[in-house]
Design an enzyme around this catalytic site. Structure first.
Site, PDB file in Angstrom:
ATOM      1  N   SER A 219      -6.007  -1.157  -3.734  1.00 22.03           N
ATOM      2  CA  SER A 219      -4.865  -2.050  -3.529  1.00 22.03           C
ATOM      3  C   SER A 219      -5.392  -3.391  -3.066  1.00 22.03           C
ATOM      4  CB  SER A 219      -3.922  -1.450  -2.489  1.00 22.03           C
ATOM      5  OG  SER A 219      -4.645  -1.076  -1.341  1.00 22.03           O
ATOM      6  N   GLY A 221      -3.189  -6.185  -1.846  1.00 24.93           N
ATOM      7  CA  GLY A 221      -2.020  -6.918  -1.371  1.00 24.93           C
ATOM      8  C   GLY A 221      -1.110  -7.335  -2.512  1.00 24.93           C
ATOM      9  N   GLY A 224      -1.581  -6.450  -6.262  1.00 30.11           N
ATOM     10  CA  GLY A 224      -1.191  -5.154  -6.805  1.00 30.11           C
ATOM     11  C   GLY A 224      -2.263  -4.092  -6.757  1.00 30.11           C
ATOM     12  N   GLY A 250       0.391   0.509   1.707  1.00 28.47           N
ATOM     13  CA  GLY A 250      -0.586   1.417   1.065  1.00 28.47           C
ATOM     14  C   GLY A 250      -0.129   2.866   1.160  1.00 28.47           C
ATOM     15  N   ASP A 251       0.500   3.234   2.279  1.00 20.67           N
ATOM     16  CA  ASP A 251       0.974   4.615   2.444  1.00 20.67           C
ATOM     17  C   ASP A 251       2.086   4.913   1.440  1.00 20.67           C
ATOM     18  OD1 ASP A 251      -0.741   4.473   4.580  1.00 20.67           O
ATOM     19  OD2 ASP A 251       0.845   4.037   6.024  1.00 20.67           O
TER      20      ASP A 251
HETATM   21  O1  F1X Z   1      -6.203   3.478  12.258  1.00 21.88           O
HETATM   22  P1  F1X Z   1      -5.819   3.982  10.894  1.00 21.88           P
HETATM   23  O2  F1X Z   1      -5.709   5.472  10.840  1.00 21.88           O
HETATM   24  O3  F1X Z   1      -6.671   3.424   9.807  1.00 21.88           O
HETATM   25  O4  F1X Z   1      -4.374   3.365  10.591  1.00 21.88           O
HETATM   26  C1  F1X Z   1      -3.285   3.691  11.390  1.00 21.88           C
HETATM   27  C2  F1X Z   1      -2.109   2.839  11.000  1.00 21.88           C
HETATM   28  O5  F1X Z   1      -2.326   1.469  11.305  1.00 21.88           O
HETATM   29  O6  F1X Z   1      -1.863   2.920   9.622  1.00 21.88           O
HETATM   30  C3  F1X Z   1      -0.471   2.947   9.364  1.00 21.88           C
HETATM   31  C4  F1X Z   1      -0.145   1.924   8.332  1.00 21.88           C
HETATM   32  O7  F1X Z   1      -0.836   2.209   7.149  1.00 21.88           O
HETATM   33  C5  F1X Z   1       0.206   2.828  10.689  1.00 21.88           C
HETATM   34  O8  F1X Z   1       1.370   3.591  10.744  1.00 21.88           O
HETATM   35  C6  F1X Z   1      -0.835   3.395  11.606  1.00 21.88           C
HETATM   36  O9  F1X Z   1      -0.701   3.265  12.916  1.00 21.88           O
END
Ligand code: F1X
Length: 332
Positions: A219, A221, A224, A250-251
């Site tokens: 990804s 931003g 795309g 991204g999630d």
């Molecule tokens: O520290 P990590 O595990 O890389 O990322 C954690 C985090 O920043 O990722 C999410 C957004 O993608 C947030 O909900 C969460 O707190």
């Protein structure tokens, strides 16, 4: 059933301010929510009516707050109690859409706790694989105390049950997991270059494919998503969004990819859906929450173009506000 695993979940605190000015006092709008990447994936899937469960270790005061919020929101979860305290992340979002994150390291996970997490994931996957299309999603940074190859261990368990895995992490745990053959790895462009030490994203994605990933979705931003797969390379560009909150975009794309894997979708549709869901998430002020109307619009608005195709079946001219194009033919 889509099983998500978040080994380092968090109580996500979002501060919204007109603009962040270092050295001054702010009076933010505050929102607290159960978070961590896999938790956001499960929350998104649940909102879309998909069968999902979020597996996560939880401990301490904030761990209890995470559990309570998941209960209230009705997100299916399987918590493994741990001795350490669940971390907090703080994201400061400005009206312009700029997000500044502060992610704590999180607790230490002991060997016995890790064995319990592994057993819980294996048991959920065994049940899921019996009667539904199961997918395993592994997301986020590892907590202290766990070896770099723990994701590899979970992918091997899933593979032995015929369950494909999507992995969204960075650095050494990403590299250590490739040989186990994850179906998709989803680093962002920066993580992709960082992990490989290369400067060209295409070469870096090829490197991950060469090391065992079956597909690499990166990804970048507003530019795309690009999927490098054995069948070809596709790019899907989301509509331009001003403002909003990019945290968790991204999630959302991982959630769409997981649905695509579960449904046996083709890459152009999967990638278009991932870009649509992630753009619809940027529109809201919180990670794990998307604008359902915008998601529908982005998926079914304008006709998209495919500039080349790898096989006659992949002629799908998807209807969407997002351009999903095949930008390369597969190497024979
Ligand atoms: O520290 P990590 O595990 O890389 O990322 C954690 C985090 O920043 O990722 C999410 C957004 O993608 C947030 O909900 C969460 O707190």
């Amino acid at each position: 059933m889509i099983v998500t695993v978040t080994l380092n979940p968090a109580l996500d605190i979002t501060y919204t301010v007109p603009a962040l000015k270092a050295g001054t006092t702010h009076r933010p709008r505050v929102h607290a929510q159960a978070g961590g990447k896999g938790v956001n994936v499960a929350r998104t899937l649940h909102a879309l009516g998909r069968d999902t469960v979020a597996v996560l270790p939880l401990g301490g005061f904030d761990g209890e707050a995470v559990r309570a919020e998941l209960e209230t929101a009705g997100v299916p979860h399987h918590a493994i109690p741990i001795a350490g305290a669940t971390r907090r992340t703080v994201t400061v979002v400005e009206e312009s859409g700029l997000a500044t994150g502060f992610n704590e390291a999180g607790p230490e996970i002991g060997a016995e706790e890790w064995a319990e997490i592994c057993a819980a994931v294996a048991s959920l996957l065994e049940t899921a694989a019996l009667d539904t299309a199961a997918v395993l999603v592994l997301s986020g940074k590892l907590p202290r105390g766990l070896a770099d190859d723990v994701y590899s261990e979970l992918i091997t368990v899933a593979e032995s049950l015929g369950v494909p895995t999507i992995l969204d992490t960075e650095g050494a745990p990403l590299l250590a997991a490739l040989a186990a053959g994850p179906a998709i790895v989803k680093p962002n462009a920066h993580e992709l270059l960082d992990a490989t030490g290369l400067t060209d994203p295409r070469a870096a994605a090829s490197e991950l494919l060469g090391r065992g990933a079956r597909a690499v979705v990166s990804s970048n931003g507003p530019d795309g998503l690009t999927a490098l797969t054995a069948e070809g390379t596709w790019t899907a560009r989301p509509p331009r969004i001003d403002g909003g909150n990019p945290t968790g975009a991204g999630d959302a794309s991982v959630a769409a990819l997981a649905m695509g894997l579960a449904d046996g979708s083709r890459w152009p549709e999967m990638l278009t859906d991932a870009a649509a869901l992630s753009a619809a998430t940027v529109l809201t002020d919180r990670a794990g929450i998307f604008d359902a109307d915008a998601y529908r619009r982005f998926r079914s608005g304008i006709r998209s173009e495919i500039s080349a195709q790898t096989s006659p079946e992949i002629s799908a001219e998807t209807s969407s506000g997002i351009s999903s194009e095949i930008s390369a033919r597969p190497e024979s």
